[in-house]
Design an enzyme around this catalytic site. Structure first.
Site, PDB file in Angstrom:
ATOM      1  NE  ARG A  69       3.940   6.637   0.935  1.00 15.49           N
ATOM      2  CZ  ARG A  69       4.316   7.455   1.915  1.00 15.49           C
ATOM      3  NH1 ARG A  69       3.776   7.357   3.132  1.00 15.49           N
ATOM      4  NH2 ARG A  69       5.232   8.378   1.706  1.00 15.49           N
ATOM      5  CE1 TYR A 197      -0.067   7.506  -5.152  1.00 18.61           C
ATOM      6  CE2 TYR A 197       0.400   6.569  -2.995  1.00 18.61           C
ATOM      7  CZ  TYR A 197       0.819   7.254  -4.119  1.00 18.61           C
ATOM      8  OH  TYR A 197       2.122   7.667  -4.217  1.00 18.61           O
ATOM      9  N   GLY A 198      -1.183   3.732  -5.378  1.00 18.84           N
ATOM     10  CA  GLY A 198      -0.050   2.795  -5.350  1.00 18.84           C
ATOM     11  C   GLY A 198       0.414   2.364  -3.971  1.00 18.84           C
ATOM     12  CE  LYS A 206       6.793   3.508  -0.685  1.00 21.53           C
ATOM     13  NZ  LYS A 206       8.218   3.792  -0.657  1.00 21.53           N
ATOM     14  CG  HIS A 226      11.843   4.534   1.914  1.00 21.76           C
ATOM     15  ND1 HIS A 226      11.442   5.802   2.259  1.00 21.76           N
ATOM     16  CD2 HIS A 226      11.325   4.314   0.685  1.00 21.76           C
ATOM     17  CE1 HIS A 226      10.705   6.318   1.284  1.00 21.76           C
ATOM     18  NE2 HIS A 226      10.623   5.442   0.315  1.00 21.76           N
ATOM     19  CB  SER A 248       8.041   9.778  -0.138  1.00 21.20           C
ATOM     20  OG  SER A 248       7.911   8.682   0.728  1.00 21.20           O
ATOM     21  CB  ALA A 249       8.473  13.283  -3.224  1.00 25.47           C
ATOM     22  CB  CYS A 250      13.820  13.482  -0.868  1.00 22.15           C
ATOM     23  SG  CYS A 250      12.783  14.297   0.342  1.00 22.15           S
ATOM     24  CE  LYS A 252      13.608   6.183  -1.861  1.00 26.59           C
ATOM     25  NZ  LYS A 252      12.650   7.167  -1.339  1.00 26.59           N
ATOM     26  CG  ASP A 277      10.582   3.405  -3.106  1.00 31.00           C
ATOM     27  OD1 ASP A 277      10.888   4.457  -2.532  1.00 31.00           O
ATOM     28  OD2 ASP A 277       9.513   2.800  -2.879  1.00 31.00           O
ATOM     29  NE  ARG A 366       4.203   8.828  -6.613  1.00 33.81           N
ATOM     30  CZ  ARG A 366       5.088   8.428  -5.698  1.00 33.81           C
ATOM     31  NH1 ARG A 366       6.017   7.554  -5.995  1.00 33.81           N
ATOM     32  NH2 ARG A 366       5.045   8.921  -4.480  1.00 33.81           N
ATOM     33  NE  ARG A 397      12.043  17.517  -0.503  1.00 30.19           N
ATOM     34  CZ  ARG A 397      12.122  18.021  -1.716  1.00 30.19           C
ATOM     35  NH1 ARG A 397      12.329  19.302  -1.895  1.00 30.19           N
ATOM     36  NH2 ARG A 397      11.962  17.254  -2.769  1.00 30.19           N
ATOM     37  CG  PHE A 490      19.278  17.268 -10.781  1.00 32.24           C
ATOM     38  CD1 PHE A 490      18.215  16.381 -10.609  1.00 32.24           C
ATOM     39  CD2 PHE A 490      19.038  18.621 -10.592  1.00 32.24           C
ATOM     40  CE1 PHE A 490      16.945  16.839 -10.271  1.00 32.24           C
ATOM     41  CE2 PHE A 490      17.775  19.082 -10.249  1.00 32.24           C
ATOM     42  CZ  PHE A 490      16.736  18.187 -10.095  1.00 32.24           C
TER      43      PHE A 490
HETATM   44  C1  OXD Z   1       6.730   6.724  -1.556  1.00 35.77           C
HETATM   45  C2  OXD Z   1       6.839   5.990  -2.827  1.00 35.77           C
HETATM   46  O1  OXD Z   1       5.678   7.323  -1.290  1.00 35.77           O
HETATM   47  O2  OXD Z   1       7.920   5.424  -3.082  1.00 35.77           O
HETATM   48  O3  OXD Z   1       7.701   6.706  -0.791  1.00 35.77           O
HETATM   49  O4  OXD Z   1       5.863   5.907  -3.590  1.00 35.77           O
HETATM   50 MN    MN Z   2       9.317   5.486  -1.444  1.00 37.85          MN
END
Ligand code: OXD
Ligand code: MN
Length: 582
Positions: A69, A197-198, A206, A226, A248-250, A252, A277, A366, A397, A490
């Site tokens: 993003r 990109y997604g 998003k 989120h 993001s990337a933590c 979820k 998400d 991804r 984090r 985990f």
């Molecule tokens: C993000 C995703 O970037 O979910 O938060 O892809």
């Molecule tokens: Mn996300």
């Protein structure tokens, strides 16, 4: 064509601007999907993966400058700049439209424009909302088919309701200098140019389900967040649903698909995934908050996903999956750092793997997969009424200061905890990684309006008759003096969720502190987990001096919102300051 004139007119108008060679209305059928896949295989957009180990799975390699993003190129365009707030980049709607329409002019020449009607949420849910994305990217169509309820049923709902979010997307020239993601919440419109990109291109995710939906949610009295949604079933067969916001990337996806530790499994605990998400919640008639996952699939971060960290995710992605920017082994299997000990043959750019070039898989590579392929997918995930939420969790984090878990004393305190959330940045967005920033409710990149108004909206749920969930804060990422994580994380995170549920049920006491209620260590089930003395000390206590300076930092952050910041949050912060000083 549709029988909704407003939709036809919009499609015709965009086609006359972008000049595609042809227009394809997507029906979401299997035949349509298969044709798209073969077309993308033929032109090299998708490479087939090993058909024996990963049937019907594909690799997409994106442009190396288009892998995350782009927050600095993402705008919220409201008439009044203050409605977008200091948390968003802003442009006046007329200027933004002019800029975008100049980019879109004739950009689809020689390409197909796909019309994608989609529904965010179960198709028959009163909480769901629909949109239409126009795009020139077949990769986007294929991903939208996995991530949303896309096609004929969505179109029928749009025609019935007469309203929909309008999303226009083109990959353009994939030139980072000609890339913008613009949102016009007052017009329920999105224009995205120059990225495939997604998070920039799958406009249901998003752009719609968070930025535009957060705006709609405020107008209509609900919340677009989120957050993952997970169901925790205890040995008595009772299930509590928890919604949790992490940047993001933590982790979820890992928390949403958690596998209980062995002793919990033996006792009969189960975990059910509703979403990983995004969460849309609204008060039900009984005063509780009910939540749906507006998405139908997972767009998960691949690196770090393994049989140890997330067996459910790994099981989900063995077939019918699109991988983006992962590495491949010599026999054509997808591979990423943290998966296993094998050596990849090619890196994410398709070069022979050479460790001096950095990681083989891009850190933000991804997988896109249908939620139905997940072994822990909840039978309640498709419930049109949603699931009742017992607890809301915020987490970032934080290598230091923040204990493993604490509980807000009431809703206002919980909103303050969410609003003050801080976290170190990750590879999900371009820019430096590992820098601590304030990320309220994990919505910094996604709130479609002024955070001050958003906090006020959150506070407004506390009204007579409301039976609101308890609010907690967690930190799985606390580090010891040696720089290593103190908490195993985990599956062991279930120990923390069990404590929360006991607090929700009112069956255990906790230690009251100025920052919130902390667990009595004895009331957590830690007998079969190995924790050092340092971990015990740092995870379950709080450092008053450290929190005094944290509160100063929060005060400074809140100053950005001036007088628009709700008074209740200022008072709540002062209360904690006073208690810390006492
Ligand atoms: C993000 C995703 O970037 O979910 O938060 O892809
Ligand atoms: Mn996300």
């Amino acid at each position: 064509m549709s029988n909704l004139e407003a939709l036809n007119q919009w499609v015709v108008g965009i086609a006359s601007l972008t000049q595609p060679e042809r227009i394809q209305w997507c029906d979401g059928s299997d035949t349509e999907y298969t044709e798209l896949l073969s077309q993308m295989q033929a032109d090299g957009t998708l490479l087939p993966l090993n058909a024996k180990t990963h049937p019907d799975s594909w690799l997409h390699r994106s442009d190396p400058d288009d892998v995350a993003r782009v927050e600095h190129l993402t705008f919220v365009c409201t008439t009044d700049r203050d409605d977008a707030g200091p948390n968003n980049h802003w442009m006046a709607p007329a200027d933004a439209h002019a800029k975008m329409d100049a980019l879109f002019a004739e950009c689809m020449r020689g390409r197909t424009m796909y019309v994608i009607p989609y529904c965010m949420g179960p198709i028959d849910s009163p909480l769901a909302r629909c949109g239409v994305e126009l795009t020139d990217s077949p990769y986007v169509v294929a991903n939208m088919r996995i991530m949303t309820r896309m096609g004929a049923a969505a179109l029928a709902r749009i025609e019935r309701e007469g309203s929909f979010v309008r999303g226009l997307h083109s990959i353009g020239e994939l030139d980072p200098d000609r890339r913008f993601i613009m949102h016009f919440p007052e017009e329920l419109t999105i224009k995205s140019y120059g990225s495939g990109y997604g998070g920039n291109a799958l406009l249901g995710k998003k752009c719609h389900a968070l930025r535009i939906a957060s705006w709609q949610a405020r107008e209509e009295g609900w919340l677009a967040e989120h957050m993952l949604i997970v169901g925790i079933e205890n040995p008595k067969g009772e299930t509590h649903y928890i919604a949790a916001a992490f940047p993001s990337a933590c982790g979820k996806t890992n928390l949403a698909m958690l596998i209980p530790p062995e002793s919990y499994r033996e006792a009969g605990w189960k975990v059910w995934t509703v979403g990983d998400d995004i969460c849309w919640m609204r008060p039900g008639e009984d005063g509780r908050l009910y939540a749906i996952n507006p998405e139908a699939g997972f767009f998960g971060v691949a690196p770090g996903t393994s049989a140890q960290s997330n067996p459910n995710a790994l099981a989900s992605i063995q077939h019918d999956t699109i991988f983006t920017n992962v590495a491949v082994t010599a026999d054509g299997q997808p591979w990423w750092e943290g998966l296993d000990e094998r050596e990849p043959a090619k890196d994410w750019r398709g070069r022979a793997h050479d460790a001096t070039n950095g990681p083989a898989a891009h850190p933000n590579s991804r997988f896109t997969v249908s939620a139905r392929q997940c072994p822990s997918y909840s039978p309640r995930a498709e419930d049109p009424q949603g699931v009742p939420i017992s607890a809301i969790v915020f987490g970032g984090r934080r290598a230091s200061l923040v204990p493993l878990v604490f509980e807000a004393r009431d809703w206002t305190h919980g909103v303050l905890i969410g609003a003050a959330m801080g976290s170190e940045t990750t590879a999900a967005a371009t820019g430096a990684v590992g820098v601590m920033r304030r990320d309220p409710m994990a919505m910094k990149p996604f709130c479609g309006y002024n955070f001050a108004d958003y906090f006020a909206h959150w506070l407004s749920f506390d009204k007579p008759g409301a039976k609101l969930p308890k609010i907690f804060h967690v930190n799985w990422f606390r580090k010891g003096d040696d720089g290593k994580f103190l908490w195993p994380g985990f599956g062991d995170n279930l120990r923390v969720l069990e404590w929360m549920i006991a607090r929700v049920d009112g069956s255990i006491d906790a230690v009251q502190t100025p920052i919130g209620a902390l667990p009595h260590v004895a009331s957590m089930r830690l007998d079969d987990v190995v924790l050092s003395a340092e971990a015990h000390q740092k995870l379950f206590s709080f450092d008053a001096d450290g929190w005094r300076s944290e509160l100063d930092g929060i005060k400074r952050y809140f100053e950005e919102f001036d007088a628009r910041l709700p008074r209740a949050l200022v008072d709540e912060r002062r209360r904690i300051e006073r208690e810390l000083a006492a």
